[in-house]
Design an enzyme around this catalytic site. Structure first.
Site, short mmCIF file in Angstrom:
data_model
loop_
_atom_site.label_atom_id
_atom_site.label_comp_id
_atom_site.label_asym_id
_atom_site.label_seq_id
_atom_site.Cartn_x
_atom_site.Cartn_y
_atom_site.Cartn_z
N GLU A 259 39.30 -35.08 21.58
CA GLU A 259 39.82 -33.95 20.53
C GLU A 259 38.93 -34.55 19.41
O GLU A 259 38.95 -35.48 18.78
CB GLU A 259 41.23 -34.19 20.08
CG GLU A 259 41.42 -33.23 18.93
CD GLU A 259 43.11 -33.28 18.42
OE1 GLU A 259 43.33 -33.45 17.42
OE2 GLU A 259 43.93 -33.84 19.24
N CYS A 293 40.48 -32.85 10.72
CA CYS A 293 39.72 -32.01 11.49
C CYS A 293 39.76 -30.78 11.46
O CYS A 293 38.81 -29.73 11.69
CB CYS A 293 39.45 -32.61 12.81
SG CYS A 293 41.04 -32.41 13.70
#
Length: 490
Positions: A259, A293
């Protein structure tokens, strides 16, 4: 009110349900990003300590892989209760250690508790399927089986919730885990998790945490890669680190789940409610100081409303209070480190030197970097292409929706995105054209639900959250059974 705590605590690492000093008895210091004060000293783990943790996880795996779903569910629910009880305490640790505002830190605890509660149900999901077969008298099934030890490398941003995310799916699937938290968040991304797991009663070796000093991650990784018991490298982190880990894992045929970061676009069409677009863009761009993110990095606006949007966006951004993350009124807390703040400023400065225009921000005080809006940024500037962890957003203007899609897809990142429009159906039709793992229509790029298949495409990684993540941490075994005697050609 901000806490007056002054005690400097010492923390050990956790392996085999024991709190251990590093084999060299070394500690490293953790300083508060906002005040710079010494906050804690933490075990500076070595490769030998990683070996202890992997040994514990490997020993625990056979029994844990056979543990009943009822027992797994009980442990996850107990952990959820503990997180709720310790909500305020853990939130303060997050604020002090990582600079997270106290509101975001508290939100993380609520999300962790809800996540643990949901995962208790995942353990009852079907572990396989009945398959069709062309062989008379045969029965064919596919059954999922856990893999072994998972090495989870967790980040400092969203430290507590992301560290749990790196643990729950592997453990729910029947694996054991060794967590290597970031050196910037060894307590909130590691020690706190281990304390909850220990109190909840997870068996020895199921969840282990090895902390390490800055610059010492490579030795821990060496142990992960050299041990055949470690079957998966599970990273929540940056693209540069991911490339190194994936290359090394490929040579050893270890599985990876990644991820990674994003350079997330927000498209604003000209039929939108501009005031709503401004509120959404402000939240998406500057939540957690732009250090997650999912933050909005680029805002792509149709020309008809560009001037109005930009003026209102600047005005709203200038109202955001910055300061002590423990103050409930603070929206903009500190950047994680002085080096990180300088990097943000260097990238802003490089863009400005090449013609970019600053509308607000572009300055910092200590580790507080003030929210920054840039326009006219050259397309080959670093800040126009690389994820920059800070409260900086680039605003671009386009004429048509097709140009907006092209601009959104310009980089190789593909984590999350957003389309804001008055005509929701039009935005929904555009959504599949955006090359991202997540497309949010009329909501910000910052959007996450644990049961949803969140994850990136292209350079933003692979693997998904939610129940589907169990597939990333298990193998499918094909089992055939014949009720009679088969006929053979010879």
């Amino acid at each position: 009110m901000p806490s007056t705590q002054t005690e400097v605590k010492e923390y050990s690492y956790f392996a085999g349900n024991q709190w251990r000093k590093a084999e060299n008895n070394q500690l490293f210091e953790v300083h508060e990003p906002y005040s710079g004060k010494l906050y804690a000293r933490v075990a500076a783990g070595s490769r030998g300590d990683a070996k202890v943790a992997v040994d514990a996880a490997a020993s625990a795996y056979p029994a844990w892989s056979e543990t009943t779903p009822a027992e797994k569910a009980r442990l996850f629910l107990k952990a959820a209760d503990i997180v709720r009880r310790r909500r305020t305490e853990i939130a303060e640790v997050l604020a002090r250690e990582t600079g997270s505002t106290i509101s975001f830190a508290t939100f993380q605890q609520d999300l962790v508790a809800a996540t643990l509660q949901q995962v208790a149900g995942w353990v009852y999901l079907p572990k396989g399927e009945v398959l069709e077969t062309n062989v008379p008298g045969s029965h064919s099934i596919g059954v999922r089986r856990p893999l072994g030890v998972v090495a989870s490398c967790t980040p400092w941003n969203g430290a507590n919730v992301l560290s749990w995310r790196a643990v729950i799916s592997p453990v729910a699937a029947g694996n054991t885990v060794v967590v290597k938290p970031s050196e910037f968040a060894p307590i909130s991304a590691g020690v706190m998790l281990a304390e909850v797991a220990e109190e909840a009663g997870f068996p020895s070796g199921v969840i282990n945490v090895v902390t390490h000093a800055p610059g010492a991650a490579a030795a821990i990784a060496d142990e992960f890669f050299d041990r055949p018991e470690v079957r998966v490298i599970n990273l929540i982190g940056g693209v540069k680190t991911a490339r190194m880990l994936a290359e090394r894992a490929g040579k050893l045929l270890k599985r990876t789940v990644m991820e990674l970061g994003g350079f997330n676009p927000m498209i604003i069409l000209d039929d939108v409610d501009v005031d709503y677009a401004v509120r959404t863009a402000t939240f998406g761009s500057f939540f957690h100081q732009g250090q997650i993110c999912l933050n909005t990095r680029r805002i792509i606006v149709q020309r008809k409303i560009y001037d109005e949007f930009l003026a209102k966006f600047i005005a709203r951004t200038n109202t955001l209070p910055a300061g002590d993350p423990l103050d409930p009124k603070t929206i903009i807390g500190p950047i994680i480190s002085s080096n990180a703040a300088r990097l943000v400023d260097e990238r802003v400065g490089e863009a400005v030197s090449r013609g970019a225009k600053v509308h607000t921000g572009a300055r910092y005080d200590g580790q507080i970097y003030f929210p920054t809006i840039l326009t006219d940024v050259p397309l080959d500037a670093a800040i126009a292409n690389e994820e920059t962890f800070g409260p900086v957003v680039v605003v671009e203007v386009v004429d048509t929706p097709d140009e907006a899609i092209a601009a959104a897809n310009r980089t190789m990142y593909g984590l999350t995105s957003s389309i804001l429009a008055g005509d929701t159906y039009k935005a929904f039709e555009m959504a599949p054209k955006v090359l991202a793992g997540i497309v949010n229509v009329n909501s910000p790029t910052v959007n996450d639900e644990i049961h949803a298949p969140m994850g990136g495409v292209r350079d933003s990684g692979w693997g998904r959250t939610g129940p589907r993540s169990l597939e990333d941490f298990s193998d499918v075994i094909w089992i055939n059974s014949n009720s009679g005697q088969r006929q053979y050609p010879f």
